[in-house]
Scaffold this motif. Structure first.
Motif, PDB file in Angstrom:
ATOM      1  N   SER A 221      41.689  42.274  38.970  1.00 36.33           N
ATOM      2  CA  SER A 221      42.918  41.884  39.658  1.00 36.33           C
ATOM      3  C   SER A 221      43.386  43.018  40.559  1.00 36.33           C
ATOM      4  O   SER A 221      42.704  44.035  40.721  1.00 36.33           O
ATOM      5  N   THR A 222      44.571  42.866  41.119  1.00 36.10           N
ATOM      6  CA  THR A 222      45.148  43.913  41.963  1.00 36.10           C
ATOM      7  C   THR A 222      45.520  45.164  41.178  1.00 36.10           C
ATOM      8  O   THR A 222      45.879  46.176  41.778  1.00 36.10           O
ATOM      9  N   ALA A 223      45.421  45.116  39.849  1.00 35.27           N
ATOM     10  CA  ALA A 223      45.616  46.339  39.067  1.00 35.27           C
ATOM     11  C   ALA A 223      44.485  47.329  39.332  1.00 35.27           C
ATOM     12  O   ALA A 223      44.637  48.528  39.087  1.00 35.27           O
ATOM     13  N   SER A 224      43.343  46.820  39.820  1.00 41.19           N
ATOM     14  CA  SER A 224      42.273  47.715  40.288  1.00 41.19           C
ATOM     15  C   SER A 224      41.807  47.226  41.644  1.00 41.19           C
ATOM     16  O   SER A 224      42.545  47.332  42.621  1.00 41.19           O
ATOM     17  N   ASP A 225      40.602  46.652  41.745  1.00 40.11           N
ATOM     18  CA  ASP A 225      40.062  46.332  43.061  1.00 40.11           C
ATOM     19  C   ASP A 225      39.885  44.845  43.322  1.00 40.11           C
ATOM     20  O   ASP A 225      39.153  44.456  44.228  1.00 40.11           O
ATOM     21  N   GLY A 226      40.568  43.996  42.555  1.00 38.65           N
ATOM     22  CA  GLY A 226      40.600  42.581  42.877  1.00 38.65           C
ATOM     23  C   GLY A 226      41.663  42.300  43.927  1.00 38.65           C
ATOM     24  O   GLY A 226      42.522  43.144  44.195  1.00 38.65           O
ATOM     25  N   THR A 227      41.633  41.102  44.493  1.00 39.07           N
ATOM     26  CA  THR A 227      42.610  40.766  45.535  1.00 39.07           C
ATOM     27  C   THR A 227      43.730  39.867  45.027  1.00 39.07           C
ATOM     28  O   THR A 227      44.685  39.611  45.763  1.00 39.07           O
ATOM     29  N   ASP A 228      43.627  39.377  43.786  1.00 36.49           N
ATOM     30  CA  ASP A 228      44.645  38.500  43.218  1.00 36.49           C
ATOM     31  C   ASP A 228      45.401  39.216  42.098  1.00 36.49           C
ATOM     32  O   ASP A 228      44.821  40.010  41.357  1.00 36.49           O
ATOM     33  N   ALA A 229      46.681  38.924  41.967  1.00 37.84           N
ATOM     34  CA  ALA A 229      47.491  39.491  40.900  1.00 37.84           C
ATOM     35  C   ALA A 229      46.945  39.059  39.538  1.00 37.84           C
ATOM     36  O   ALA A 229      46.281  38.019  39.432  1.00 37.84           O
ATOM     37  N   PRO A 230      47.199  39.835  38.492  1.00 34.00           N
ATOM     38  CA  PRO A 230      46.671  39.479  37.164  1.00 34.00           C
ATOM     39  C   PRO A 230      47.001  38.056  36.741  1.00 34.00           C
ATOM     40  O   PRO A 230      46.127  37.334  36.231  1.00 34.00           O
ATOM     41  N   ALA A 231      48.236  37.642  36.939  1.00 33.30           N
ATOM     42  CA  ALA A 231      48.622  36.286  36.560  1.00 33.30           C
ATOM     43  C   ALA A 231      47.841  35.254  37.354  1.00 33.30           C
ATOM     44  O   ALA A 231      47.436  34.208  36.818  1.00 33.30           O
ATOM     45  N   GLN A 232      47.607  35.526  38.636  1.00 29.97           N
ATOM     46  CA  GLN A 232      46.865  34.591  39.475  1.00 29.97           C
ATOM     47  C   GLN A 232      45.423  34.458  39.023  1.00 29.97           C
ATOM     48  O   GLN A 232      44.849  33.364  39.048  1.00 29.97           O
ATOM     49  N   VAL A 233      44.817  35.573  38.629  1.00 29.04           N
ATOM     50  CA  VAL A 233      43.445  35.515  38.113  1.00 29.04           C
ATOM     51  C   VAL A 233      43.367  34.571  36.917  1.00 29.04           C
ATOM     52  O   VAL A 233      42.467  33.720  36.831  1.00 29.04           O
ATOM     53  N   VAL A 234      44.308  34.714  36.006  1.00 32.94           N
ATOM     54  CA  VAL A 234      44.311  33.876  34.809  1.00 32.94           C
ATOM     55  C   VAL A 234      44.566  32.414  35.162  1.00 32.94           C
ATOM     56  O   VAL A 234      43.892  31.502  34.660  1.00 32.94           O
TER      57      VAL A 234
END
Length: 279
Positions: free
Chosen positions: A9-22
């Motif tokens: 997620s955006t906590a590292s190198d993803g482009t979506d917020a953690p909630a959005q990933v889930v």
């Protein structure tokens, strides 16, 4: 049951917020998803709230940076105590050095391309584990490359003069730290030779002796030959096998659920980890 145990997620190198990933994992039909950001657990709380709302099970984890000699190794840690001092100290040291490394790379790149540290920060959020993908996003935003893949194939490639390594603990120490924190360590994409050199079989054996419990065998960066090799190693060493997407949102072509893990393996992870799977 569809289980994907490797997302960012955006906590590292993803482009979506953690909630959005889930939420996207639930919409994609997954029953279980793991959030495994690089060297951080910052996305866990938001992901847990989203999992409860979306009716999907969440495995809390992280992808720990490590090294074996000069070879980069990524270690997935599942259901560990995020406050354990040994693991926390290593991940914090890595995160701090990632920032220093990124600054040095931007300075080097800036000598040849109009790029500033502010350009990179504009691609992150507060608390993000900063890495090369954010420099790549800045290079895309400033028009120097077309996408992340192009950035990694050219300007950010380890063979260029712009590349700077960052601190990471020895992989055997990392495995031991995960186990000490009550986590379940799994070697992420161990046969992904397109990313650079991979460790030899003897190192995987040493990792197993140190407490490694699984190999991420089914991954889009593995050829059929690597899958066969890794399945043989897992069988020989008594390690379980996982399959995952390594999802990064728009940052990579990887799709949620494109590789999955068997339910019996998830049961083993839950039995061995110190935290519960959120359901």
């Amino acid at each position: 049951m569809l289980i994907d145990l490797h997302t960012h997620s955006t906590a590292s190198d993803g482009t979506d917020a953690p909630a959005q990933v889930v939420e996207d994992a639930a919409a994609a039909g997954l029953d279980v998803v793991a959030l495994t950001d690089h060297d951080t657990t910052a996305g866990w709380a938001d992901a847990a709230d989203a999992a409860t709302r979306s009716g999907i099970a969440l495995v809390r984890g992280a992808e720990i940076s490590a090294r074996s000699g000069h070879v980069s190794v990524h270690l997935l840690s599942y259901l560990h105590d995020p406050t354990h001092p040994d693991l926390l100290a290593e991940t914090e040291r890595t995160r701090v050095d990632r920032v220093s490394r990124a600054r040095r790379m931007v300075e080097r790149i800036g000598e040849d391309y109009p790029l500033t540290w502010e350009d990179v920060l504009s691609q992150t959020e507060e608390g993000t584990t900063i890495g090369r993908p954010h420099i790549a996003d800045a290079l895309v935003a400033t028009g120097h490359v077309s996408d992340r893949s192009a950035a990694f194939a050219t300007i950010l490639h380890p063979g260029t003069g712009y590349y700077v390594p960052h601190y990471a603990p020895d992989v055997l120490d990392a495995v031991r730290a995960v186990r000490a924190a009550g986590g379940v360590p799994v070697f992420a994409h161990p046969g992904a030779d397109g990313r650079g050199r991979v460790v030899p079989d003897a190192v995987i054996e040493q990792m197993a002796d140190a407490g490694l419990l699984g190999l991420e065998v089914h991954h889009r960066d593995h050829s059929a030959q690597q899958v066969a090799r890794l399945e043989d190693i897992a069988h020989t060493l008594g390690l379980f096998v996982t399959g995952s997407s390594d999802y990064h949102g728009a940052g990579k072509p990887n799709r949620l659920g494109e590789n999955t893990t068997a339910p019996r393996v998830l049961e083993t992870i839950e039995e061995l980890g110190t935290l519960d799977v959120i359901r």
